[in-house]
Design a protein around this motif. Structure first.
Motif, PDB file in Angstrom:
ATOM      1  N   ALA A   1      -2.536  -9.497 -66.628  1.00 32.72           N
ATOM      2  CA  ALA A   1      -1.535  -8.680 -66.345  1.00 32.72           C
ATOM      3  C   ALA A   1      -1.462  -7.665 -67.122  1.00 32.72           C
ATOM      4  N   LEU A   2      -1.615  -7.191 -67.950  1.00 28.30           N
ATOM      5  CA  LEU A   2      -1.793  -6.022 -68.575  1.00 28.30           C
ATOM      6  C   LEU A   2      -2.650  -4.754 -67.876  1.00 28.30           C
ATOM      7  N   ALA A   3      -3.849  -5.211 -67.501  1.00 29.73           N
ATOM      8  CA  ALA A   3      -5.001  -4.489 -66.687  1.00 29.73           C
ATOM      9  C   ALA A   3      -3.873  -4.729 -65.091  1.00 29.73           C
ATOM     10  N   ARG A   4      -3.369  -4.853 -64.888  1.00 26.87           N
ATOM     11  CA  ARG A   4      -2.582  -4.691 -63.467  1.00 26.87           C
ATOM     12  C   ARG A   4      -1.304  -3.369 -64.054  1.00 26.87           C
ATOM     13  N   LEU A   5      -1.219  -4.175 -64.555  1.00 30.57           N
ATOM     14  CA  LEU A   5       0.085  -2.677 -65.807  1.00 30.57           C
ATOM     15  C   LEU A   5      -0.487  -1.430 -65.487  1.00 30.57           C
ATOM     16  N   PHE A   6      -1.857  -1.721 -66.086  1.00 29.60           N
ATOM     17  CA  PHE A   6      -2.466   0.250 -66.415  1.00 29.60           C
ATOM     18  C   PHE A   6      -4.271  -0.513 -66.229  1.00 29.60           C
ATOM     19  N   PRO A   7      -4.231  -0.203 -64.844  1.00 29.10           N
ATOM     20  CA  PRO A   7      -5.382   0.083 -63.588  1.00 29.10           C
ATOM     21  C   PRO A   7      -5.928   1.072 -64.482  1.00 29.10           C
ATOM     22  N   ASP A   8      -7.701   0.931 -64.228  1.00 24.10           N
ATOM     23  CA  ASP A   8      -8.364   1.875 -64.788  1.00 24.10           C
ATOM     24  C   ASP A   8      -8.258   3.036 -63.043  1.00 24.10           C
ATOM     25  N   ALA A   9      -8.593   4.172 -63.562  1.00 28.09           N
ATOM     26  CA  ALA A   9      -8.476   5.081 -62.330  1.00 28.09           C
ATOM     27  C   ALA A   9      -9.333   5.943 -61.576  1.00 28.09           C
ATOM     28  N   TYR A  10     -10.184   5.868 -61.493  1.00 27.86           N
ATOM     29  CA  TYR A  10     -11.747   5.528 -61.236  1.00 27.86           C
ATOM     30  C   TYR A  10     -12.089   4.101 -60.491  1.00 27.86           C
ATOM     31  N   GLY A  11     -12.914   4.232 -59.750  1.00 25.13           N
ATOM     32  CA  GLY A  11     -13.807   2.978 -59.014  1.00 25.13           C
ATOM     33  C   GLY A  11     -12.513   1.975 -58.355  1.00 25.13           C
TER      34      GLY A  11
ATOM     35  N   ASP B   1      -3.140  -9.640 -53.384  1.00 26.16           N
ATOM     36  CA  ASP B   1      -1.965  -8.926 -52.487  1.00 26.16           C
ATOM     37  C   ASP B   1      -0.643  -9.206 -51.653  1.00 26.16           C
ATOM     38  N   ASP B   2      -0.227  -9.119 -51.083  1.00 24.85           N
ATOM     39  CA  ASP B   2       1.021  -9.545 -50.626  1.00 24.85           C
ATOM     40  C   ASP B   2       0.808 -10.363 -49.388  1.00 24.85           C
ATOM     41  N   GLY B   3      -0.486 -10.161 -48.909  1.00 24.10           N
ATOM     42  CA  GLY B   3      -0.687 -11.542 -48.238  1.00 24.10           C
ATOM     43  C   GLY B   3      -0.998 -12.485 -47.985  1.00 24.10           C
ATOM     44  N   GLU B   4      -0.854 -12.601 -49.344  1.00 27.18           N
ATOM     45  CA  GLU B   4      -1.082 -13.941 -49.917  1.00 27.18           C
ATOM     46  C   GLU B   4      -0.199 -14.772 -50.323  1.00 27.18           C
ATOM     47  N   ASP B   5       1.141 -14.352 -49.693  1.00 25.93           N
ATOM     48  CA  ASP B   5       2.593 -14.933 -49.650  1.00 25.93           C
ATOM     49  C   ASP B   5       3.125 -16.319 -49.491  1.00 25.93           C
ATOM     50  N   ASP B   6       1.728 -16.607 -47.586  1.00 24.94           N
ATOM     51  CA  ASP B   6       2.201 -17.698 -47.582  1.00 24.94           C
ATOM     52  C   ASP B   6       1.638 -18.708 -48.075  1.00 24.94           C
ATOM     53  N   ARG B   7       0.521 -18.591 -49.394  1.00 27.22           N
ATOM     54  CA  ARG B   7      -0.044 -19.485 -50.212  1.00 27.22           C
ATOM     55  C   ARG B   7       1.023 -20.186 -50.512  1.00 27.22           C
ATOM     56  N   LEU B   8       1.409 -19.233 -51.247  1.00 33.88           N
ATOM     57  CA  LEU B   8       2.586 -19.275 -52.204  1.00 33.88           C
ATOM     58  C   LEU B   8       4.102 -20.386 -51.462  1.00 33.88           C
ATOM     59  N   TYR B   9       4.089 -19.888 -50.530  1.00 33.16           N
ATOM     60  CA  TYR B   9       5.406 -20.733 -49.950  1.00 33.16           C
ATOM     61  C   TYR B   9       4.243 -22.217 -49.905  1.00 33.16           C
ATOM     62  N   ARG B  10       3.442 -22.516 -49.238  1.00 35.83           N
ATOM     63  CA  ARG B  10       2.966 -24.034 -49.195  1.00 35.83           C
ATOM     64  C   ARG B  10       3.397 -24.619 -50.859  1.00 35.83           C
ATOM     65  N   LEU B  11       3.070 -24.202 -51.783  1.00 35.91           N
ATOM     66  CA  LEU B  11       3.102 -24.793 -53.214  1.00 35.91           C
ATOM     67  C   LEU B  11       4.197 -25.381 -53.386  1.00 35.91           C
ATOM     68  N   PRO B  12       3.695 -26.785 -53.318  1.00 36.40           N
ATOM     69  CA  PRO B  12       4.403 -28.084 -53.719  1.00 36.40           C
ATOM     70  C   PRO B  12       4.985 -28.090 -55.316  1.00 36.40           C
ATOM     71  N   ASP B  13       6.421 -28.932 -54.485  1.00 40.22           N
ATOM     72  CA  ASP B  13       7.658 -28.610 -55.434  1.00 40.22           C
ATOM     73  C   ASP B  13       7.408 -28.839 -57.134  1.00 40.22           C
ATOM     74  N   ASP B  14       6.324 -29.898 -57.594  1.00 42.32           N
ATOM     75  CA  ASP B  14       6.412 -30.336 -58.368  1.00 42.32           C
ATOM     76  C   ASP B  14       4.855 -29.540 -58.956  1.00 42.32           C
TER      77      ASP B  14
ATOM     78  N   LEU C   1       3.765 -10.972 -63.177  1.00 42.92           N
ATOM     79  CA  LEU C   1       4.279 -12.322 -61.870  1.00 42.92           C
ATOM     80  C   LEU C   1       2.783 -12.549 -60.976  1.00 42.92           C
ATOM     81  N   GLY C   2       2.737 -11.576 -60.603  1.00 41.03           N
ATOM     82  CA  GLY C   2       1.251 -11.482 -59.849  1.00 41.03           C
ATOM     83  C   GLY C   2       0.318 -11.972 -59.952  1.00 41.03           C
ATOM     84  N   ALA C   3      -0.446 -11.168 -61.321  1.00 40.27           N
ATOM     85  CA  ALA C   3      -1.476 -11.561 -62.032  1.00 40.27           C
ATOM     86  C   ALA C   3      -1.580 -12.453 -62.940  1.00 40.27           C
TER      87      ALA C   3
END
Length: 196
Positions: free
Chosen positions: A65-75, A157-170, A149-151
């Motif tokens: 999560a911290l790596a996503r908030l503070f990513p490397d600037a190069y590469g 990426d945002d293209g994965e929203d479909d997977r999140l919508y199909r997650l079972p309630d339990d 939360l994404g991390a």
């Protein structure tokens, strides 16, 4: 208007939040503050020149999560860096991460303070009005919360929203998914509210 922003007359944005929404937002913002960590000690802040030249870490955070908030600037993300990119990223991080952490901490604090202004330590709902500066801070905080939360959900990426919508309630990740999607809708509504 419940849970989503609308443009406010005279500028800024307005949102109606119930007690549950207020409590969830405040809890997430406080957790963000804990994740980012404390700011510089008071004695370090006393000297503005020293604060200007304060150096931060040169190694990337190990927490995803911290790596996503503070990513490397190069590469490229999720790609191995060569020695030159690694050295450039370390140098860039050393001189920017302290300021970045400060800004992210201030954004999260702005959310907590705004929610606390509704009363009872953010435990009551109500109509929250944000001026232009508060909108900017909230946009930063909402983005940081979604990245975190994404991390945690391993969303690349945002293209994965479909997977999140199909997650079972339990599924144990379902509450995080619901918060992630709600924060996305809230962030989008705030962007739309402040655009001319």
């Amino acid at each position: 208007m419940a849970g989503l922003f609308e443009a406010a007359s005279g500028g800024g944005a307005v949102i109606a939040l119930d007690e549950v929404e207020t409590s969830i937002l405040r809890s997430l913002a406080v957790q963000m503050l804990e994740l980012i960590g404390p700011g510089p000690a008071e004695e370090e802040q006393a000297d503005p020149l020293a604060a200007l030249f304060a150096e931060g870490p040169s190694a990337p955070p190990e927490d995803p999560a911290l790596a996503r908030l503070f990513p490397d600037a190069y590469g490229e993300p999720n790609q191995a860096q060569d020695d030159e990119q690694r050295a450039a990223s370390a140098e860039f991080r050393r001189f920017t991460e302290v300021d970045l952490r400060t800004r992210k901490r201030e954004d999260a604090l702005a959310v907590v303070h705004a929610l606390d202004a509704l009363g009872s330590g953010g435990e009551r709902g109500g109509v929250l009005r944000l001026d232009a500066e508060q909108c900017r801070r909230w946009l930063g905080a909402l983005n940081d919360l979604r990245l975190t939360l994404g991390a945690r959900l391993d969303v690349a990426d945002d293209g994965e929203d479909d997977r999140l919508y199909r997650l079972p309630d339990d599924d144990p990740a379902k509450p995080l998914v619901m918060a992630y999607l709600w924060l996305g809708a809230m962030q989008e509504s705030l962007v739309e509210a402040v655009l001319p």
